[in-house]
Design a protein around this motif. Structure first.
Motif, short mmCIF file in Angstrom:
data_model
loop_
_atom_site.label_atom_id
_atom_site.label_comp_id
_atom_site.label_asym_id
_atom_site.label_seq_id
_atom_site.Cartn_x
_atom_site.Cartn_y
_atom_site.Cartn_z
N PHE A 30 27.90 23.29 -5.73
CA PHE A 30 28.56 22.22 -4.96
C PHE A 30 27.54 21.63 -3.98
N PHE A 156 37.40 16.83 -6.75
CA PHE A 156 37.09 17.10 -5.35
C PHE A 156 38.35 17.05 -4.52
N LYS A 169 35.26 21.68 -4.41
CA LYS A 169 34.91 21.16 -5.73
C LYS A 169 35.50 22.10 -6.78
#
Length: 206
Positions: A30, A156, A169
């Motif tokens: 991420f 997201f 995420k």
């Protein structure tokens, strides 16, 4: 017999056992909340400073409920980030449902805020009252993100209590995996809304 749960009742253990959800601790998974963030202008900083001051004005008069957070904190940031303009769409209180593979569990709920671009989910936003912790909304938000109709694309999410913000995420290829950003706090020195805004802008451009 099919069991139906509200998303507000779901736990991380439920998502791990029923959907195989895994937490990723690899920092490379991420990077979107850290890398290639856009610059922020002085006028944008001034606007975000006003939002921060407005938040502290609100918490002087409790209880600070979810709707007040949406109106006074989340909505102005989304406006500044351009999410009210094409090609984006904002949907509030959108109903979603996910079903476990064994078809014996159905999770239903309503998204607080859903950001869409060209029919693809950009971000799911969950707001909690100021008295709650960020962790209180994590399982609920992940359940909503699992319902993304485009699971081949990473999703997201953002959880906020107005004073705290955390990005999530979720990738569903090779089984659902998620990671979180650090928690941004308005009580920190400076204004963490600058970073929250920059991350929102970056995710919108992916």
């Amino acid at each position: 017999m099919v069991q139906t749960l509200l998303a507000t009742q779901i736990t991380l253990r439920d998502l791990i056992d029923r959907f195989g959800l895994r937490l990723v601790r690899d920092d490379q998974f991420f990077r979107e909340w850290q890398d290639n963030l856009p610059e922020i202008t002085d006028s944008q900083k001034q606007f975000l400073d006003q939002i921060k001051e407005g938040y502290f004005n609100l918490i002087d008069c409790p209880p600070l409920l979810e709707k007040a957070i949406q109106i006074s904190v989340v909505s102005p940031i989304l406006f500044l980030a351009g999410f009210y303009l094409a090609p984006f769409q904002i949907r509030a209180e959108e109903s979603v449902e996910i079903v476990a593979e064994e078809d014996d569990l159905v999770i239903r709920g309503q998204l607080d805020i859903l950001l869409i671009k060209e029919q693809f989910w950009v971000m799911v936003i969950e707001t909690k009252r100021a008295a709650f912790s960020i962790e209180a909304g994590l399982a609920q938000l992940l359940a909503y993100m699992l319902a993304n109709p485009h699971p081949h694309k990473s999703g997201f999410g953002l959880i906020t209590t107005g004073g705290s913000f955390m990005f999530i995420k979720l990738a569903q290829n090779d089984g659902p995996r998620y990671a979180t950003s650090k928690i941004f706090e308005l009580r920190n020195p400076g204004n963490d809304l600058y970073d929250v805004f920059r991350i929102l802008k970056h995710i919108s451009e992916l």
